[in-house]
Write a protein that holds these residues in place. Structure first.
Motif, short mmCIF file in Angstrom:
data_model
loop_
_atom_site.label_atom_id
_atom_site.label_comp_id
_atom_site.label_asym_id
_atom_site.label_seq_id
_atom_site.Cartn_x
_atom_site.Cartn_y
_atom_site.Cartn_z
N PRO A 141 69.92 79.03 45.86
CA PRO A 141 69.90 79.78 47.13
C PRO A 141 71.06 79.45 48.07
O PRO A 141 71.59 80.35 48.73
CB PRO A 141 68.54 79.38 47.74
N LEU A 142 71.47 78.19 48.12
CA LEU A 142 72.60 77.81 48.98
C LEU A 142 73.88 78.53 48.57
O LEU A 142 74.67 78.96 49.40
CB LEU A 142 72.84 76.30 48.92
N TYR A 143 74.08 78.67 47.26
CA TYR A 143 75.32 79.23 46.74
C TYR A 143 75.29 80.76 46.71
O TYR A 143 76.27 81.40 46.33
CB TYR A 143 75.59 78.67 45.35
N GLY A 156 82.45 82.63 52.18
CA GLY A 156 82.82 82.25 53.53
C GLY A 156 81.71 81.63 54.35
O GLY A 156 81.97 81.08 55.43
N LYS A 157 80.47 81.74 53.89
CA LYS A 157 79.36 81.12 54.60
C LYS A 157 79.43 79.61 54.46
O LYS A 157 80.05 79.08 53.54
CB LYS A 157 78.02 81.64 54.05
N LYS A 158 78.76 78.92 55.35
CA LYS A 158 78.82 77.45 55.37
C LYS A 158 77.42 76.85 55.18
O LYS A 158 76.42 77.45 55.56
CB LYS A 158 79.41 76.96 56.69
N PHE A 159 77.39 75.68 54.57
CA PHE A 159 76.16 74.91 54.44
C PHE A 159 76.51 73.43 54.49
O PHE A 159 77.67 73.04 54.28
CB PHE A 159 75.39 75.26 53.16
N GLY A 209 82.94 79.54 48.30
CA GLY A 209 83.97 80.33 47.63
C GLY A 209 83.46 80.74 46.27
O GLY A 209 82.33 80.40 45.89
N ALA A 210 84.27 81.43 45.51
CA ALA A 210 83.84 81.87 44.18
C ALA A 210 85.04 82.20 43.32
O ALA A 210 86.08 82.66 43.82
CB ALA A 210 82.91 83.07 44.28
N GLY A 247 82.03 80.81 39.05
CA GLY A 247 80.85 81.08 39.85
C GLY A 247 81.06 80.61 41.28
O GLY A 247 82.17 80.26 41.69
N ALA A 248 79.97 80.58 42.03
CA ALA A 248 80.05 80.16 43.43
C ALA A 248 80.14 78.65 43.54
O ALA A 248 79.57 77.91 42.73
CB ALA A 248 78.83 80.67 44.19
#
Length: 198
Positions: A73-75, A80-83, A97-98, A103-104
């Motif tokens: 779920p995080l990936y 561009g999203k952050k965790f 990124g990907a 993959g992500a």
């Protein structure tokens, strides 16, 4: 589902993918340090993620990739999203990124560009220091956790013993009190029930 069965397959794929990028997209790009190669360094599994350092002739990043389904779920938050991930040394923010063949992934930028590094050996030494700092305090954190568990067990034991203490009284003490009660006209049953049975 994770793309990688283990750390070895991950590092092999990272190096192949970014060596391909170096040979294609990064040709003639001025930020490339020609004295450096692509290295995937000190990768390990931390909780639900593969963590390590990816070094190329144009950047060095701390990388996070999913090690199992629970991390997915995080990936999937989007490019561009952050965790954030918690390590023994603290919280670190990653940007998603990907790459099609990878993959992500999450990246935490360390160095870019890479002209301060003379060779791959200097890069590897820095990556080792980064990973050591990332997990700095791990032994202390584990010791603190064990101490907390022992303290909790000790507290539970004391509470249990105190709650059971009234149930275990020396026979001589009981007989002495029973004799005193008889002197005051109480039967054994009345003594044990606090006189409520009369």
């Amino acid at each position: 589902m994770s793309h990688f069965a283990d750390v070895e397959s991950l590092t092999t794929t990272l190096q192949r993918v970014y060596a391909g990028i170096l040979a294609t997209r990064m040709q003639q790009v001025p930020v490339v340090n020609p004295d450096l190669g692509v290295q995937a360094l000190h990768f390990t599994q931390w909780q639900e993620h593969f963590i390590g350092v990816l070094a190329t002739p144009w950047f060095m990043n701390l990388m996070a990739l999913p090690a199992n389904d629970a991390a997915q779920p995080l990936y999937q938050l989007g490019f561009g999203k952050k965790f954030s991930l918690a390590f023994p040394s603290g919280q670190y923010e990653f940007t998603l990124g990907a790459e099609a063949k990878l993959g992500a992934y999450g990246l935490c930028s360390l160095f870019s560009p890479m002209f301060d590094f003379a060779d791959d050996g200097a890069v590897a030494d820095t990556a080792q220091a980064v990973m050591a700092e990332l997990f700095n305090g791990m032994a202390e954190a584990e010791l603190a956790r064990q101490q907390q568990e022992r303290a909790a067990q000790h507290s539970t034991l004391i509470t249990s013993t105190e709650s059971l203490a009234p149930l275990y009284r020396p026979e001589a003490e009981v007989e002495e009190e029973l004799a005193a009660a008889r002197n005051h006209g109480l039967s054994r049953r009345a003594f044990l029930t606090g006189g409520l049975s009369d």
